[in-house]
Design a protein around this motif. Structure first.
Motif, PDB file in Angstrom:
ATOM      1  N   ALA A 232       2.362  -6.697  -2.795  1.00 63.16           N
ATOM      2  CA  ALA A 232       3.470  -7.622  -2.549  1.00 63.16           C
ATOM      3  C   ALA A 232       3.503  -8.722  -3.614  1.00 63.16           C
ATOM      4  O   ALA A 232       4.581  -9.147  -4.036  1.00 63.16           O
ATOM      5  CB  ALA A 232       3.368  -8.222  -1.146  1.00 63.16           C
ATOM      6  N   LYS A 233       2.336  -9.191  -4.051  1.00 64.55           N
ATOM      7  CA  LYS A 233       2.294 -10.188  -5.123  1.00 64.55           C
ATOM      8  C   LYS A 233       2.854  -9.603  -6.421  1.00 64.55           C
ATOM      9  O   LYS A 233       3.565 -10.288  -7.163  1.00 64.55           O
ATOM     10  CB  LYS A 233       0.865 -10.687  -5.359  1.00 64.55           C
ATOM     11  CG  LYS A 233       0.334 -11.591  -4.260  1.00 64.55           C
ATOM     12  CD  LYS A 233       1.195 -12.802  -3.999  1.00 64.55           C
ATOM     13  CE  LYS A 233       0.979 -13.930  -4.970  1.00 64.55           C
ATOM     14  NZ  LYS A 233       1.772 -15.130  -4.649  1.00 64.55           N
ATOM     15  N   THR A 234       2.566  -8.338  -6.683  1.00 63.94           N
ATOM     16  CA  THR A 234       3.112  -7.678  -7.870  1.00 63.94           C
ATOM     17  C   THR A 234       4.628  -7.586  -7.764  1.00 63.94           C
ATOM     18  O   THR A 234       5.353  -7.879  -8.723  1.00 63.94           O
ATOM     19  CB  THR A 234       2.506  -6.270  -8.021  1.00 63.94           C
ATOM     20  OG1 THR A 234       1.093  -6.398  -8.154  1.00 63.94           O
ATOM     21  CG2 THR A 234       3.076  -5.546  -9.227  1.00 63.94           C
ATOM     22  N   ARG A 235       5.112  -7.186  -6.578  1.00 60.45           N
ATOM     23  CA  ARG A 235       6.561  -7.093  -6.359  1.00 60.45           C
ATOM     24  C   ARG A 235       7.211  -8.475  -6.524  1.00 60.45           C
ATOM     25  O   ARG A 235       8.304  -8.589  -7.093  1.00 60.45           O
ATOM     26  CB  ARG A 235       6.833  -6.523  -4.973  1.00 60.45           C
ATOM     27  CG  ARG A 235       8.289  -6.234  -4.687  1.00 60.45           C
ATOM     28  CD  ARG A 235       8.425  -5.566  -3.322  1.00 60.45           C
ATOM     29  NE  ARG A 235       9.790  -5.249  -3.006  1.00 60.45           N
ATOM     30  CZ  ARG A 235      10.421  -4.134  -3.346  1.00 60.45           C
ATOM     31  NH1 ARG A 235       9.782  -3.195  -4.028  1.00 60.45           N
ATOM     32  NH2 ARG A 235      11.672  -3.924  -3.007  1.00 60.45           N
ATOM     33  N   GLU A 236       6.536  -9.505  -6.049  1.00 57.23           N
ATOM     34  CA  GLU A 236       7.047 -10.866  -6.183  1.00 57.23           C
ATOM     35  C   GLU A 236       7.209 -11.233  -7.660  1.00 57.23           C
ATOM     36  O   GLU A 236       8.225 -11.812  -8.063  1.00 57.23           O
ATOM     37  CB  GLU A 236       6.084 -11.835  -5.495  1.00 57.23           C
ATOM     38  CG  GLU A 236       6.506 -13.280  -5.554  1.00 57.23           C
ATOM     39  CD  GLU A 236       5.492 -14.190  -4.874  1.00 57.23           C
ATOM     40  OE1 GLU A 236       5.913 -14.963  -4.002  1.00 57.23           O
ATOM     41  OE2 GLU A 236       4.285 -14.124  -5.209  1.00 57.23           O
TER      42      GLU A 236
ATOM     43  N   CYS B 281       8.011   4.322  -1.157  1.00 56.39           N
ATOM     44  CA  CYS B 281       9.308   3.997  -1.762  1.00 56.39           C
ATOM     45  C   CYS B 281       9.235   2.685  -2.537  1.00 56.39           C
ATOM     46  O   CYS B 281       9.804   2.562  -3.621  1.00 56.39           O
ATOM     47  CB  CYS B 281      10.385   3.916  -0.689  1.00 56.39           C
ATOM     48  SG  CYS B 281      10.738   5.496   0.091  1.00 56.39           S
ATOM     49  N   ALA B 282       8.529   1.700  -1.980  1.00 59.40           N
ATOM     50  CA  ALA B 282       8.401   0.402  -2.641  1.00 59.40           C
ATOM     51  C   ALA B 282       7.628   0.527  -3.951  1.00 59.40           C
ATOM     52  O   ALA B 282       8.017  -0.081  -4.955  1.00 59.40           O
ATOM     53  CB  ALA B 282       7.725  -0.601  -1.714  1.00 59.40           C
ATOM     54  N   LEU B 283       6.552   1.311  -3.947  1.00 55.58           N
ATOM     55  CA  LEU B 283       5.778   1.492  -5.183  1.00 55.58           C
ATOM     56  C   LEU B 283       6.614   2.167  -6.263  1.00 55.58           C
ATOM     57  O   LEU B 283       6.577   1.766  -7.431  1.00 55.58           O
ATOM     58  CB  LEU B 283       4.521   2.323  -4.905  1.00 55.58           C
ATOM     59  CG  LEU B 283       3.398   1.605  -4.181  1.00 55.58           C
ATOM     60  CD1 LEU B 283       2.292   2.593  -3.821  1.00 55.58           C
ATOM     61  CD2 LEU B 283       2.848   0.473  -5.014  1.00 55.58           C
TER      62      LEU B 283
END
Length: 84
Positions: free
Chosen positions: A34-38, A63-65
């Motif tokens: 989630a920090k990476t996505r942020e 899917c998110a990855l």
């Protein structure tokens, strides 16, 4: 040759209730992805928040990855082409 064993059983998580609760509420792996996505969102100017990033990775992790990787991939390809 004797194989090693886990020092705690699969349900040994209840031996440390604090750690059990923390990992149940916010699994450590979810936090890091989630920090990476942020960071991706911040770099690309995409709306959202850390809470929603956690939820996306909790409920749709694969899917998110893939979505995160596809956001990063064009930049990586452009750098590669610039070096050639």
């Amino acid at each position: 040759l004797k194989m090693g064993e886990f020092s705690n059983g699969l349900f040994g998580c209840f031996n440390n209730c604090t750690l059990c609760l923390i990992t149940y509420i916010a699994p450590f792996g979810i936090y890091f992805v989630a920090k990476t996505r942020e960071k991706i969102r911040e770099q690309k100017g995409i709306d959202g928040g850390f809470g929603s990033d956690c939820l996306v990775h909790l409920f749709c992790p694969l899917c998110a990855l893939v979505q995160d990787a596809q956001e990063i991939q064009p930049a990586a390809q452009a750098e590669s082409m610039a070096r050639e």
